[in-house]
Scaffold this active site. Structure first.
Site, PDB file in Angstrom:
ATOM      1  CB  SER A   7       6.150  -8.169   9.258  1.00  0.00           C
ATOM      2  OG  SER A   7       5.532  -7.323   8.315  1.00  0.00           O
ATOM      3  CG  HIS A  31       4.597  -6.003  12.379  1.00  0.00           C
ATOM      4  ND1 HIS A  31       4.990  -5.177  13.402  1.00  0.00           N
ATOM      5  CD2 HIS A  31       4.685  -5.267  11.243  1.00  0.00           C
ATOM      6  CE1 HIS A  31       5.308  -4.001  12.921  1.00  0.00           C
ATOM      7  NE2 HIS A  31       5.125  -4.020  11.605  1.00  0.00           N
ATOM      8  CG  ASP A  33       4.031  -3.464   8.104  1.00  0.00           C
ATOM      9  OD1 ASP A  33       4.330  -2.718   9.051  1.00  0.00           O
ATOM     10  OD2 ASP A  33       4.717  -4.442   7.762  1.00  0.00           O
ATOM     11  CG  MET A  35       2.051   0.761   4.713  1.00  0.00           C
ATOM     12  SD  MET A  35       3.452   0.395   3.635  1.00  0.00           S
ATOM     13  CE  MET A  35       4.146  -1.041   4.451  1.00  0.00           C
ATOM     14  CG  HIS A  64       4.113  -0.337  11.787  1.00  0.00           C
ATOM     15  ND1 HIS A  64       5.281  -0.677  11.132  1.00  0.00           N
ATOM     16  CD2 HIS A  64       4.196   1.001  12.006  1.00  0.00           C
ATOM     17  CE1 HIS A  64       6.021   0.402  10.975  1.00  0.00           C
ATOM     18  NE2 HIS A  64       5.375   1.433  11.487  1.00  0.00           N
ATOM     19  CG  MET A  66       4.107   2.833   8.440  1.00  0.00           C
ATOM     20  SD  MET A  66       5.127   1.685   7.492  1.00  0.00           S
ATOM     21  CE  MET A  66       4.260   0.154   7.852  1.00  0.00           C
ATOM     22  CG  MET A 135      10.329   2.811  11.474  1.00  0.00           C
ATOM     23  SD  MET A 135       9.445   1.251  11.243  1.00  0.00           S
ATOM     24  CE  MET A 135       9.954   0.803   9.565  1.00  0.00           C
ATOM     25  CG  ASP A 173       9.121  -2.824  11.372  1.00  0.00           C
ATOM     26  OD1 ASP A 173       9.505  -3.702  10.587  1.00  0.00           O
ATOM     27  OD2 ASP A 173       8.036  -2.231  11.258  1.00  0.00           O
TER      28      ASP A 173
END
Length: 220
Positions: A7, A31, A33, A35, A64, A66, A135, A173
């Protein structure tokens, strides 16, 4: 045999391509993230960074999301070069059409569950998923400690995937480190996602190598 997903949340973004190159020999996926400062408090990156990173690596890019309306990003992320997109079950009213929309872009698709969401909530959609991500922290920030309540959740997911004879990846994760990675694999995880354990270490390549060895069952 499991795999490692590195990540970039804890990477040095001033040298992101170089950071990714350090872990490429050990990580099967990168990975990412994404957000929105609404579904989770932090605001991070989006399709522009994915597009910038795509020419720099041949590894799988796994986004991923979010965010509150994940489906609004699917087309742009696919165009940017994302290979796999995972969205949070908690962010949508009905995962089925969201899964179908993601699949329609050509990306593989996964669903992510927060700790408070029963694993069984994903079972109606399991046959349509490439990836189920559990998670093990509260989503948002790197560097949190792993919540051990995730282990029986991994076992539940693993048993259902195996019962149906699926090839769905089971990811963990949050807070994954060398000290707890084996337990996660033993509980049923097939993908270890790690951020600060890799990019927060003095030697990211060595950290990635050690975690990958655990995931692959090659650790001494």
């Amino acid at each position: 045999m499991g795999t490692l997903s590195a990540s970039i949340l804890s990477a040095d973004f001033a040298h992101l391509a170089d950071q990714v190159k350090l872990v490429e020999p050990y990580a099967e996926a990168i990975h990412i993230d994404i957000m929105d400062a609404h579904f989770v408090p932090p605001l991070t990156i989006g399709p522009v960074v994915v597009a910038s990173l795509r020419p720099a690596t041949g590894r799988v890019l796994h986004g991923h999301l979010m965010v509150e309306t994940p489906e609004g990003l699917f087309d742009e992320l696919a165009e940017a070069g994302l290979d796999v997109v995972s969205f949070h079950h908690e962010a949508v009213a009905d995962p089925a059409p969201i899964i179908a929309k993601a699949r329609g872009t050509g990306m593989k698709v996964g669903v992510t569950l927060n700790m408070e969401t029963p694993v069984e909530d994903a079972f109606p959609y399991l046959d349509d998923l490439d990836d189920l991500m559990l998670m093990s922290i509260r989503p948002g920030w790197a560097g949190q400690g792993l919540n051990p309540d995730v282990y029986p959740r991994l076992e539940t997911a693993r048993m259902e995937v195996d019962r149906r004879g699926l090839r769905t990846a089971v990811e963990i994760d949050g807070g994954v480190k060398v000290a707890n990675a084996q337990r996660a694999i033993d509980a049923g995880a097939t993908v270890l996602v790690a951020a600060s354990a890799i990019f927060g270490s003095a030697d990211p390549a060595a950290a990635a190598r050690d975690l990958a060895a655990i995931a692959r069952g090659e650790a001494a």
